[in-house]
Enzyme design. Structure first.
Site, PDB file in Angstrom:
ATOM      1  N   LEU A  95      -5.789  -4.924  11.287  1.00 20.84           N
ATOM      2  CA  LEU A  95      -4.935  -4.159  12.190  1.00 20.84           C
ATOM      3  C   LEU A  95      -4.919  -2.681  11.847  1.00 20.84           C
ATOM      4  CD1 LEU A  95      -1.869  -6.575  12.530  1.00 20.84           C
ATOM      5  CD2 LEU A  95      -3.738  -6.244  14.149  1.00 20.84           C
ATOM      6  N   GLY A 118      -3.451   2.015   5.506  1.00 24.70           N
ATOM      7  CA  GLY A 118      -2.597   3.158   5.215  1.00 24.70           C
ATOM      8  C   GLY A 118      -2.750   3.571   3.765  1.00 24.70           C
ATOM      9  N   GLY A 119      -1.836   4.446   3.332  1.00 25.61           N
ATOM     10  CA  GLY A 119      -1.935   4.961   1.975  1.00 25.61           C
ATOM     11  C   GLY A 119      -1.730   3.907   0.902  1.00 25.61           C
ATOM     12  N   PHE A 120      -0.927   2.875   1.209  1.00 24.06           N
ATOM     13  CA  PHE A 120      -0.601   1.884   0.188  1.00 24.06           C
ATOM     14  C   PHE A 120      -1.102   0.483   0.530  1.00 24.06           C
ATOM     15  CE2 PHE A 120       3.049   4.797  -0.959  1.00 24.06           C
ATOM     16  CZ  PHE A 120       2.401   5.284  -2.081  1.00 24.06           C
ATOM     17  N   GLY A 121      -1.853   0.337   1.598  1.00 21.02           N
ATOM     18  CA  GLY A 121      -2.324  -1.006   1.879  1.00 21.02           C
ATOM     19  C   GLY A 121      -3.001  -1.138   3.217  1.00 21.02           C
ATOM     20  N   ALA A 133      -3.198  -3.969   6.770  1.00 19.09           N
ATOM     21  CA  ALA A 133      -2.481  -5.000   7.518  1.00 19.09           C
ATOM     22  C   ALA A 133      -3.482  -5.809   8.328  1.00 19.09           C
ATOM     23  CB  ALA A 133      -1.428  -4.376   8.429  1.00 19.09           C
ATOM     24  N   ASP A 190      11.123   6.527   7.171  1.00 19.76           N
ATOM     25  CA  ASP A 190       9.805   6.755   7.790  1.00 19.76           C
ATOM     26  C   ASP A 190       9.854   6.417   9.283  1.00 19.76           C
ATOM     27  OD1 ASP A 190       7.204   7.623   7.764  1.00 19.76           O
ATOM     28  OD2 ASP A 190       6.353   5.704   7.144  1.00 19.76           O
TER      29      ASP A 190
END
Length: 468
Positions: free
Chosen positions: A53, A56-59, A61, A188
């Site tokens: 999907l 991002g910066g930390f993972g 999806a 956020d």
């Protein structure tokens, strides 16, 4: 069935397993492994990622299926996967943020219908690609919201009307009221983290950056971590200071301004010299809503609204006219008349403008209704052979389609997909009774009639509005 490998940098993450097309096999098979890197594909023995999907910066999806549910329920699997060369301290902080999202979703997801539910949270430890090395990954599984986020909608449709953003604003404020009362600040808020479900309801997503103000601070100094989206974060968050409920309200106001103006480059709406938002010249909205948004966008946290309920109350204030009291209806005093005139003036000033009318959208919907209605009528008549029954059934079906358009359950490309599916079905039912050309001509004629009738009613409405 295709299963997507979740190992970062896998050279070929798509894996096709024809034997898994059978649901009975899916439920009994022990495990499947990536043919390129050997990564176990069935996470925690039950979740089968099928599509990436986003990252991002930390993972990352993934869209996944849960093979331990009767209907192979769809869900979202989020993998902790920090990008860049992080120090041990930064890595631990990122992991803490990921775990905090699981904690928060478990606490509030089941308590509010507009926050995704948490299904599972677990680690996976596997042999690394290099000898004598182990890789550890953390996964969070949550409810899948079938729809579009506002960032995708904005790119597709352009700027929103005042009535549309008011609907969004009220729904997200209600969610934030619940979240803030739990001692949680999202930190956020932005268009990509607000999802519109296909049923029209809005969901608040991505609690990975939350701060629980009632719990221990996230760092020794008690300052906020540097987790925010540039342009949406207020000064106190960007400087690493404390965050407040008004921090989320600031970001929500930026989101609303972006939707109203259609401007995705926020630097065009912010004057760095005066350190103020300059968005009013880009859009026409009621002064009341503009004043509320400007207060939410103030630089000082203590000058903004301090709670979501305060903003909701301010929005509702325009709908409550101030009625004069202690007035004799037979002999109104001068003061009473003055108060009445003042009330009327305030009501006139504060009344928000009507939603912008889009003639193109209305005529497009009319053309679709006419074309699809003709196809449905032709197909039903070939089956029922009764004009009265055919008209009644066609009226019911077409009313449902018009209602679905009004509720925005269907629209855009759906207006082409429905006729494309209906046409071959009608031709099959006719079995040569009419040619495809005749059916298309009849349907186009019905669409033109629908457009003409709609335009005529619109013209009559405009003339009556001018006369009355």
């Amino acid at each position: 069935m295709e299963i997507y490998c979740t190992r970062p940098h896998c050279p070929r993450p798509q894996n096709l397993f024809p034997d898994l097309d059978d649901n009975a096999t899916i439920r009994t098979v022990q495990q499947k492994y990536c043919t390129a890197c050997g990564m176990p594909l069935m996470l925690d023995g039950r979740y089968l990622p099928t599509k990436l999907l986003g990252r991002g910066g930390f993972g990352a999806a993934f869209l996944a299926r849960d093979r331990r549910t009767p209907g192979m329920r769809q869900c979202v699997v989020k993998q902790f996967q920090p990008a860049g060369d992080l120090s041990p301290t930064q890595l631990q902080l990122a992991q803490d943020l990921f775990e905090r999202e699981a904690v928060v979703l478990e606490e509030i997801g089941r308590q509010h219908e507009q926050i995704p539910d948490l299904y599972a949270f677990f680690p996976v430890i596997i042999p690394g690609l290099q000898a004598r090395q182990q890789d550890q990954f953390f996964y969070l599984v949550q409810e899948y919201i079938d729809g579009q986020n506002l960032e995708e909608e904005l790119a597709e449709k352009g700027k929103y009307s005042e009535q549309e953003v008011l609907e969004i604003l009220r729904e997200i404020l209600s969610v934030l009221k619940f979240v803030h009362e739990k001692g949680i600040i999202h930190r956020d808020i932005k268009p990509s983290n607000i999802m519109r479900h296909r049923n029209g309801k809005f969901y608040l997503l991505d609690f990975g950056a939350v701060k629980q103000v009632t719990n221990a601070p996230t760092s020794i100094s008690g300052a906020s971590t540097g987790i925010y989206s540039l342009g949406f974060a207020p000064p106190e968050q960007m400087s690493g200071g404390r965050v407040f409920p008004s921090t989320d309200l600031y970001a929500l106001a930026v989101t609303v301004v972006m939707l109203l103006t259609g401007e995705q480059d926020l630097s065009q709406l912010f004057d760095a010299y005066s350190n103020q938002w300059k968005w009013r010249d880009h859009v026409t909205v009621s002064p009341h809503l503009a004043d509320i948004l400007d207060r939410m966008l103030l630089s000082a946290a203590n000058q903004r609204y301090q709670s979501a309920q305060e903003v909701l109350d301010a929005l509702d204030a325009v709908q409550k006219p101030i009625l004069p009291t202690h007035i004799n209806p037979r002999q109104p005093s001068v003061t009473g008349r003055a108060q009445s005139q003042q009330t009327q003036t305030q009501t006139q000033v504060q009344k928000p403008p009507a939603q912008k009318f889009s003639l193109i959208k209305v005529l497009t919907a009319a053309a679709f209704s006419g074309f699809e209605g003709a196809l449905i009528t032709i197909g039903l008549f070939s089956l029922l052979q009764s004009p009265i029954m055919t008209l009644a059934a066609a009226f019911i079906i077409l009313s449902g389609l018009i209602f679905a358009q009004w509720r925005r359950w269907i629209g855009g490309s759906d207006l082409l997909i429905f006729p494309a599916i209906t046409l071959p079905i009608v031709l099959f039912l006719l079995r040569g009774g009419l040619t495809i050309g005749q059916v298309v001509i009849l349907s186009i004629a019905a669409a033109l009639v629908a457009i003409a009738v709609t335009a005529l009613f619109r013209l009559i409405y405009k003339l009556l509005s001018l006369l009355l």
